[in-house]
Structure formats: structure tokens, C-alpha cells
Design a protein around this motif. Sequence first.
Motif, PDB file in Angstrom:
ATOM      1  N   GLU A  84       7.732   5.809  -0.693  1.00 46.84           N
ATOM      2  CA  GLU A  84       7.129   4.562  -1.176  1.00 46.84           C
ATOM      3  C   GLU A  84       7.770   3.348  -0.512  1.00 46.84           C
ATOM      4  O   GLU A  84       7.095   2.398  -0.135  1.00 46.84           O
ATOM      5  N   SER A  88       5.745   0.790   1.842  1.00 49.42           N
ATOM      6  CA  SER A  88       5.732  -0.613   1.444  1.00 49.42           C
ATOM      7  C   SER A  88       6.055  -1.515   2.628  1.00 49.42           C
ATOM      8  O   SER A  88       5.423  -2.553   2.835  1.00 49.42           O
ATOM      9  N   THR A 146       4.699   6.445 -11.736  1.00 52.79           N
ATOM     10  CA  THR A 146       4.534   5.123 -11.130  1.00 52.79           C
ATOM     11  C   THR A 146       4.802   5.153  -9.638  1.00 52.79           C
ATOM     12  O   THR A 146       4.028   4.607  -8.839  1.00 52.79           O
ATOM     13  N   ARG A 150       2.172   4.469  -6.600  1.00 57.66           N
ATOM     14  CA  ARG A 150       2.378   3.441  -5.570  1.00 57.66           C
ATOM     15  C   ARG A 150       2.175   4.003  -4.167  1.00 57.66           C
ATOM     16  O   ARG A 150       1.623   3.323  -3.293  1.00 57.66           O
ATOM     17  N   SER A 153      -1.433   4.319  -3.696  1.00 55.06           N
ATOM     18  CA  SER A 153      -1.995   2.974  -3.579  1.00 55.06           C
ATOM     19  C   SER A 153      -1.815   2.421  -2.172  1.00 55.06           C
ATOM     20  O   SER A 153      -2.754   1.859  -1.593  1.00 55.06           O
ATOM     21  N   HIS A 154      -0.638   2.557  -1.591  1.00 54.11           N
ATOM     22  CA  HIS A 154      -0.404   2.080  -0.228  1.00 54.11           C
ATOM     23  C   HIS A 154      -1.391   2.719   0.748  1.00 54.11           C
ATOM     24  O   HIS A 154      -1.982   2.042   1.588  1.00 54.11           O
ATOM     25  N   VAL A 206      -0.339  -0.729 -11.811  1.00 51.82           N
ATOM     26  CA  VAL A 206      -0.450  -0.205 -10.448  1.00 51.82           C
ATOM     27  C   VAL A 206      -1.857   0.322 -10.194  1.00 51.82           C
ATOM     28  O   VAL A 206      -2.471   0.052  -9.154  1.00 51.82           O
TER      29      VAL A 206
END
Length: 295
Positions: A84, A88, A146, A150, A153-154, A206
Motif C-alpha cells: 500500500e 500510494s 482497511t 486501500r 483502491s489504488h 475508503v
Amino acid sequence: IELLQDRPLQMNASSLLSKMARMDLPLKFQFLIPTLIEGMTYSRRTVYQLQQQQATQDPHQHQLYQNQITIHRTVLYNAMNCLESILSELSTQRLLVDKKFRNSLALQYLGSVVESGLNPSIRDLDTVFHDNEASVGMIEAVKYATVSSRVVSHMMINSFSKLSAELSLLTDQILEFIHCFLSRWLSLSSNGGKFQGEAMEELLQVHCDLIVTVQKTYPGEFIRYMTPFLTLFHRSLMCPVDSELVANHIIDASHVSANTNVSLSDPQIISFLTFMTNVVGATDSESETATKEVS
């Protein structure tokens, strides 16, 4: 084994590794992400096998299996946390080579991340909730869910066009999974108890942010997924109003949906309103139907 059992050392090593990778990816550290994915997949498979063996063994061996499960879950969490952190940083890079690299990562590894991270982490969350385990176990389950969310999501936000074109079935499954998760937990989080709090709010946010960002960034590709989320977000926004009307005896409680106890946070309300604003403001001709639904 002693190294793996030292959780602070594992976390520090994971953090250091991700910082190194931020400086050197994608050209000098190209094997790190495949290695992390492989480690996550192996650890998740091992946890499942140990759980199956634990269920059939003598109760006296239970703690031994539990220790091994904890070790592999720690490795799994640290690998996901490192991944992550890397993604990011990659998400902030704007060169064409960086975009191509992010697309290749999403196409190659999103399925593995969902299989080894997102799906089982949400299932673990449900298991902890239904088994009435200690709040510490619930918090750890939420944190892992979580960080897994993430990572997904990225990949989704950076490469949704590619994913919807080349891995449309996987994209359908992920968005359906997210819709089911939000439908369930937005309601559960309003009832108080151990699943309330900042950790659960962050996890829900998120997923909300993922949907809002993808819808805004890729309105054309997202149009086929719009109606279910539009219905969910609209219902979530309207239910608190319905509850207030019931409390003031303005409407009959028998006409209010089962979700009227939902209590939204300010970020969630903003996300839902932003989503609906994006729908109404879309210029794509295919959005006309959705705009009418909002009206």
C-alpha cells in the motif's frame, strides 16, 4: 520464526522496505511488488490450511496452530502494508512511464490482491463480528481490511479504464462486492457497540471514496455500475431524515424502510452528495437516465 514473531521488528522492516522502494521503483526495484504478492498469496493459503487442520486436531494442539496462524497473518498484513505504501507513492507520479507501470501492475496483480487480501479480510471481519470476539480482534480485522481496501483502491483508481476493458468480469465482481459490503456495514455501524469508532469509519470511507473517485474520473466506463450505488447512497442519505420524521410523528413508522437507524458521518454524507452531484453534472449522453433517477 523468532524474527516473524517480533511484530514491531516486522513493522519496522516493512516500513523501511517501502521507503526504499519509493525511491527506486520502478526501474531498480522491479522484483519487490511480485515478491510481496507472492508472499501474501502463500501466507493466505497457509492460514487457510492451518485453520482447516486446527478444526480437526486435538484441542490440546489448538494453541500451537493458533500461533502459526498469527505468524502468517502478521506476514500477510506487513506485506500488504508495504504494498500500500509503494502504490500510494506511485499514484503521485504523472509521467507516461509511471502510468503504464501502474496499469501493468493492476492488470497483473489485482486479482491476486482481491483473492488474498480484500475478500478474505472482509470475510474475517464478518467472522469476528458474528463470533463476538474481543474488541482487539475486531480492531485488527478492521485494520487489515482497511489496508487491503486501500491497495485495491489504488489499483482501481489508477487503471479503471484498462481494467474495465481487459478484466471486465473481475471489475464487475469487485464493485458488486463493495456494494454488498457498504450495504451491510453502513447499516450495522449505526447500531452501536464494538464495530463503531474511527477504525470502522475509516474502512467505510475508503470504499465510499473509491466509488466516488472512480465515478468522477471515469464517468463513461462507470455508467454501467451507477444505478446500484446511486440507489444505495440516496437511500442512506434519506433514511436519517425519515427517522427524524418518525420521531416527530410526522409520518407513520410502518412506512419507513428497515435502514432508518443509519447514522452517517460527515465524510460519508459529503461522499454521497458528491457522487450525486457528479451524476447530475455528467455531460455524457448515457448519464441522462441516471440524472432523471436523481431527480
